[in-house]
Design an enzyme around this catalytic site. Structure first.
Site, mmCIF file in Angstrom:
data_model
loop_
_atom_site.group_PDB
_atom_site.id
_atom_site.type_symbol
_atom_site.label_atom_id
_atom_site.label_comp_id
_atom_site.label_asym_id
_atom_site.label_seq_id
_atom_site.Cartn_x
_atom_site.Cartn_y
_atom_site.Cartn_z
ATOM 1 N N CYS A 18 4.446 -3.211 -12.108
ATOM 2 C CA CYS A 18 3.461 -4.305 -12.225
ATOM 3 C C CYS A 18 4.553 -5.074 -12.775
ATOM 4 C CB CYS A 18 2.193 -3.794 -13.619
ATOM 5 S SG CYS A 18 1.311 -4.781 -12.911
ATOM 6 N N GLY A 41 -4.506 -1.726 0.367
ATOM 7 C CA GLY A 41 -4.643 -2.116 -1.083
ATOM 8 C C GLY A 41 -5.792 -3.472 -0.933
HETATM 9 C C1 LIG Z 1 -5.613 -7.441 -7.717
HETATM 10 C C2 LIG Z 1 -4.874 -6.402 -7.859
HETATM 11 C C3 LIG Z 1 -4.579 -5.356 -9.177
HETATM 12 C C4 LIG Z 1 -3.577 -4.066 -8.645
HETATM 13 N N1 LIG Z 1 -3.467 -3.504 -10.136
HETATM 14 C C5 LIG Z 1 -2.629 -2.379 -10.264
HETATM 15 C C6 LIG Z 1 -2.504 -1.979 -10.599
HETATM 16 O O1 LIG Z 1 -4.279 -1.362 -11.952
HETATM 17 N N2 LIG Z 1 -1.499 -0.162 -10.978
HETATM 18 C C7 LIG Z 1 -0.765 -0.281 -10.575
HETATM 19 O O2 LIG Z 1 0.052 0.159 -10.135
HETATM 20 N N3 LIG Z 1 -0.703 -1.058 -8.405
HETATM 21 C C8 LIG Z 1 -1.757 -2.258 -8.817
HETATM 22 N N4 LIG Z 1 -1.782 -2.990 -7.674
HETATM 23 C C9 LIG Z 1 -0.409 -3.352 -6.421
HETATM 24 C C10 LIG Z 1 -1.447 -2.146 -5.574
HETATM 25 O O3 LIG Z 1 -2.253 -1.295 -5.908
HETATM 26 C C11 LIG Z 1 -0.256 -1.971 -4.506
HETATM 27 O O4 LIG Z 1 0.872 -1.395 -5.043
HETATM 28 C C12 LIG Z 1 -0.326 -3.636 -3.711
HETATM 29 O O5 LIG Z 1 -1.103 -4.210 -4.017
HETATM 30 C C13 LIG Z 1 0.956 -3.642 -2.309
HETATM 31 O O6 LIG Z 1 -0.315 -2.981 -1.143
HETATM 32 P P1 LIG Z 1 -0.606 -3.635 -0.361
HETATM 33 O O7 LIG Z 1 0.198 -4.218 0.016
HETATM 34 O O8 LIG Z 1 -1.847 -2.392 0.508
HETATM 35 O O9 LIG Z 1 -1.856 -4.651 -1.060
HETATM 36 C C14 LIG Z 1 -2.761 -4.178 -7.825
HETATM 37 C C15 LIG Z 1 -3.237 -4.986 -6.643
HETATM 38 C C16 LIG Z 1 -3.442 -6.439 -6.735
HETATM 39 C C17 LIG Z 1 -3.572 -6.691 -5.099
#
Ligand SMILES: Cc1cc2nc3c(=O)[nH]c(=O)nc-3n(C[C@H](O)[C@H](O)[C@H](O)COP(=O)(O)O)c2cc1C
Length: 311
Positions: free
Chosen positions: A132, A267
């Site tokens: 993160c 996501g």
């Molecule tokens: C609002 C938000 C909260 C997230 N919270 C977490 C989290 O708690 N733990 C984690 O490993 N990734 C977290 N992520 C990352 C997502 O799981 C993912 O790895 C990232 O957004 C890329 O995928 P995407 O482009 O499909 O969103 C978060 C992403 C977003 C947008």
């Protein structure tokens, strides 16, 4: 919707289809239940939890960008005890593997959390968040140093018999180094990518758009980068890889599967279309039929590499 030919094996984890929701974008499942029945998903990855509840970062914490968004939520969560007592009992009523995304500030916190969750029925696997970018301690600091990656994974491994998925950060020079470190330390699978560090500025006030100044970029804008990283990691390790980063359609999901991901996570696209995962599951089934494949395994890792095929 128990689709034919979509079941995948992720190390010790058996999924009925390769489509999961990504941590932090689907809450603890309850928030979406009116639109997506959890048991239709391949697996449900819950919002990252820590030993103690966390309020997260101050607002503003979200900024929409071209083809995506920046977030600096800062791992706001209810804490492990509330998760186990109030969220897990409801999640357990669905026939869906629940993958718990875990986060700690110290190695010892990762260990305690893994040990605590180890004894809780209803948890299918742990996803270790060492990636993160939005927190001051721990988080990405662990994920960018291969030695720390090894230590965190080994620590969690020693504390639990549950399958372990290590979630990698793209914010490194060579992701295959951290991928191999996680594999060697005992991770059963890898998931990638977490968000890419970014920022945005309000030119009128000349202030950052996010109170945290920097945030994590997610959504369609990061898909080509995520796909390239998944492809590189698939070549570098022998454990299964879960691909994510900007997946918003069946075609996006297929790109990752063809590049070698054994499963995918969706996501940011859940915020745009909460039913997108169900549409992707349906779309994968249609793709198998259209191409005369009987099983998704025929698609996984089937990237055609020859000099003349560059389209
Ligand atoms: C609002 C938000 C909260 C997230 N919270 C977490 C989290 O708690 N733990 C984690 O490993 N990734 C977290 N992520 C990352 C997502 O799981 C993912 O790895 C990232 O957004 C890329 O995928 P995407 O482009 O499909 O969103 C978060 C992403 C977003 C947008």
């Amino acid at each position: 919707m128990n689709r034919q030919g979509l079941a995948v094996q992720l190390g010790p984890l058996q999924l009925k289809n390769p489509v999961m929701v990504a941590s932090g974008t689907f809450g603890y499942g309850q928030e979406y239940v009116d639109m997506v029945r959890p048991d239709l998903l391949g697996a449900l990855v819950v919002k990252g939890i820590s030993l103690e509840p966390r309020p997260g970062n101050p607002p503003p914490r979200i900024w929409e960008t071209y083809g995506g968004m920046l977030n600096a939520i800062g791992l706001q969560n209810v804490g492990a005890r509330v998760f186990v007592e109030e969220k897990l009992p409801w999640l357990k009523t669905f026939a869906v593997p629940v993958i718990v995304n875990i986060f700690g500030n110290t190695l010892e916190e990762y260990r305690s959390l893994a040990a605590m969750l180890d004894g809780c029925p209803g948890i299918a696997a742990l996803e270790i968040n060492i990636s993160c970018p939005n927190v001051k301690a721990g988080g990405m600091v662990f994920g960018t140093d291969p030695h720390m990656v090894s230590q965190v994974v080994a620590m969690v491994r020693s504390a639990t018999a549950l399958p372990i998925i290590t979630k990698l950060t793209p914010n490194v020079t060579d992701i295959t180094v951290t991928a191999r470190a996680a594999e060697q330390a005992g991770s059963d699978a890898l998931s990638l990518i977490n968000t890419i560090s970014g920022m945005a500025v309000n030119v009128e006030t000349r202030r950052p758009r996010l109170a945290n100044v920097v945030g994590g970029l997610s959504g369609p804008a990061i898909k080509p980068i995520a796909l390239r990283l998944v492809w590189q990691v698939v070549q570098a390790v022998s454990i299964p890889v879960i691909g994510l980063g900007g997946i918003s359609s069946t075609e996006d999901a297929l790109e990752f599967l063809i590049a070698g991901a054994r499963a995918i996570q969706v996501g940011t696209a859940n915020f745009v279309n909460p039913r997108i995962t169900l549409e992707i599951i349906e779309g994968l089934q249609t793709y198998l039929q259209r191409h005369g494949f009987s099983h998704i395994n025929e698609v996984i890792g089937s990237l055609q590499l020859s000099e003349s095929s560059t389209d």
